[in-house]
Design a protein around this motif. Structure first.
Motif, mmCIF file in Angstrom:
data_model
loop_
_atom_site.group_PDB
_atom_site.id
_atom_site.type_symbol
_atom_site.label_atom_id
_atom_site.label_comp_id
_atom_site.label_asym_id
_atom_site.label_seq_id
_atom_site.Cartn_x
_atom_site.Cartn_y
_atom_site.Cartn_z
ATOM 1 N N ALA A 1 0.881 -1.060 -0.083
ATOM 2 C CA ALA A 1 0.100 0.203 -0.046
ATOM 3 C C ALA A 1 0.844 1.371 0.172
ATOM 4 N N ARG A 2 1.984 1.195 0.709
ATOM 5 C CA ARG A 2 2.797 2.471 0.853
ATOM 6 C C ARG A 2 3.449 2.770 -0.571
ATOM 7 N N GLU A 3 3.967 1.640 -1.214
ATOM 8 C CA GLU A 3 4.482 1.593 -2.424
ATOM 9 C C GLU A 3 3.388 2.394 -3.551
ATOM 10 N N TYR A 4 2.310 1.807 -3.377
ATOM 11 C CA TYR A 4 1.109 2.040 -4.489
ATOM 12 C C TYR A 4 0.943 3.652 -4.314
ATOM 13 N N TYR A 5 0.647 4.034 -2.945
ATOM 14 C CA TYR A 5 0.504 5.519 -2.744
ATOM 15 C C TYR A 5 1.893 6.484 -2.893
ATOM 16 N N ARG A 6 2.661 5.831 -2.694
ATOM 17 C CA ARG A 6 4.150 6.759 -3.194
ATOM 18 C C ARG A 6 4.232 6.935 -4.605
ATOM 19 N N GLU A 7 3.783 5.822 -5.284
ATOM 20 C CA GLU A 7 3.793 6.052 -7.035
ATOM 21 C C GLU A 7 2.811 6.934 -7.505
ATOM 22 N N LYS A 8 1.631 6.983 -6.579
ATOM 23 C CA LYS A 8 0.557 7.973 -6.993
ATOM 24 C C LYS A 8 0.867 9.325 -6.317
ATOM 25 N N GLY A 9 1.871 9.613 -5.764
ATOM 26 C CA GLY A 9 2.200 10.950 -4.933
ATOM 27 C C GLY A 9 1.292 11.107 -3.853
ATOM 28 N N MET A 10 1.012 10.310 -3.133
ATOM 29 C CA MET A 10 -0.041 10.597 -2.108
ATOM 30 C C MET A 10 1.123 10.292 -0.827
ATOM 31 N N ILE A 11 2.064 9.838 -0.920
ATOM 32 C CA ILE A 11 3.082 10.016 0.225
ATOM 33 C C ILE A 11 4.299 10.758 -0.200
ATOM 34 N N SER A 12 4.659 11.735 0.658
ATOM 35 C CA SER A 12 5.594 12.548 0.275
ATOM 36 C C SER A 12 7.092 11.680 0.403
ATOM 37 N N GLU A 13 8.298 12.342 0.028
ATOM 38 C CA GLU A 13 9.666 11.875 0.177
ATOM 39 C C GLU A 13 9.855 11.847 1.545
ATOM 40 N N ASP A 14 9.498 12.873 2.148
ATOM 41 C CA ASP A 14 9.734 12.909 3.795
ATOM 42 C C ASP A 14 8.891 11.976 4.606
#
Length: 168
Positions: free
Chosen positions: A143-156
């Protein structure tokens, strides 16, 4: 209202009944209401299992042999099925008024509050197995990877997450 709402959802095919423990349109959560809802949802699940109509369950032969005015309660068939067929709630009172008063006469809300307090004070959850923990972590990672790809989890946020994994 909770029973009717839950029953409608179950009959529509839902496998999850929303709102356990909620009051005032979800603005308030109550542990007492949660244990009441647990009884309600158990009864709904029992109804949704349906009734098996066959010779064994109908017990026509036993009814004929015992006859009018006979003792059905002590029949082996009754003993076999009496605890499996009806819903047996933990809190909802099934006694007559005299027996209810003799046992203290507590209302549903009071019994539910006492049961909720007992659970909160004494419940010891079963720890997850290492495999269960890994399965949950795998789902979270996906889930984290999915939301990171979608830009929904910031790099921070991603860095905080990765650092937490490294120090765990």
């Amino acid at each position: 209202e909770k029973t009717l709402t839950g029953m409608c959802a179950a009959m529509a095919g839902a496998n999850l009944i929303y709102g356990a423990g909620m009051l005032d349109s979800g603005l308030i959560f109550s542990y007492a209401q949660l244990v009441i809802d647990n009884d309600i949802f158990k009864m709904i699940r029992k109804v949704m299992q349906g009734m098996h109509v066959d010779d064994e369950n109908l017990a026509v032969d036993i009814i004929k042999s015992v006859g009018p005015g006979g003792d059905f309660l002590m029949q082996d068939h009754t003993m076999k099925y009496m605890r499996t067929l009806p819903s047996v709630p933990n809190l909802i009172e099934r006694n007559n008024r005299e027996n209810w008063l003799a046992s203290g006469g507590k209302g549903l809300a009071e019994r539910a509050a006492e049961r909720a307090a007992e659970i909160l004070a004494n419940h010891k959850p079963t720890p997850l197995t290492p495999q269960q923990e890994k399965t949950i972590e795998d789902i979270l990672q996906e889930a984290r990877e999915y939301y990171r790809e979608k830009g929904m989890i910031s790099e921070d946020e991603w860095s905080v997450y990765m650092n937490a994994l490294e120090t765990a």
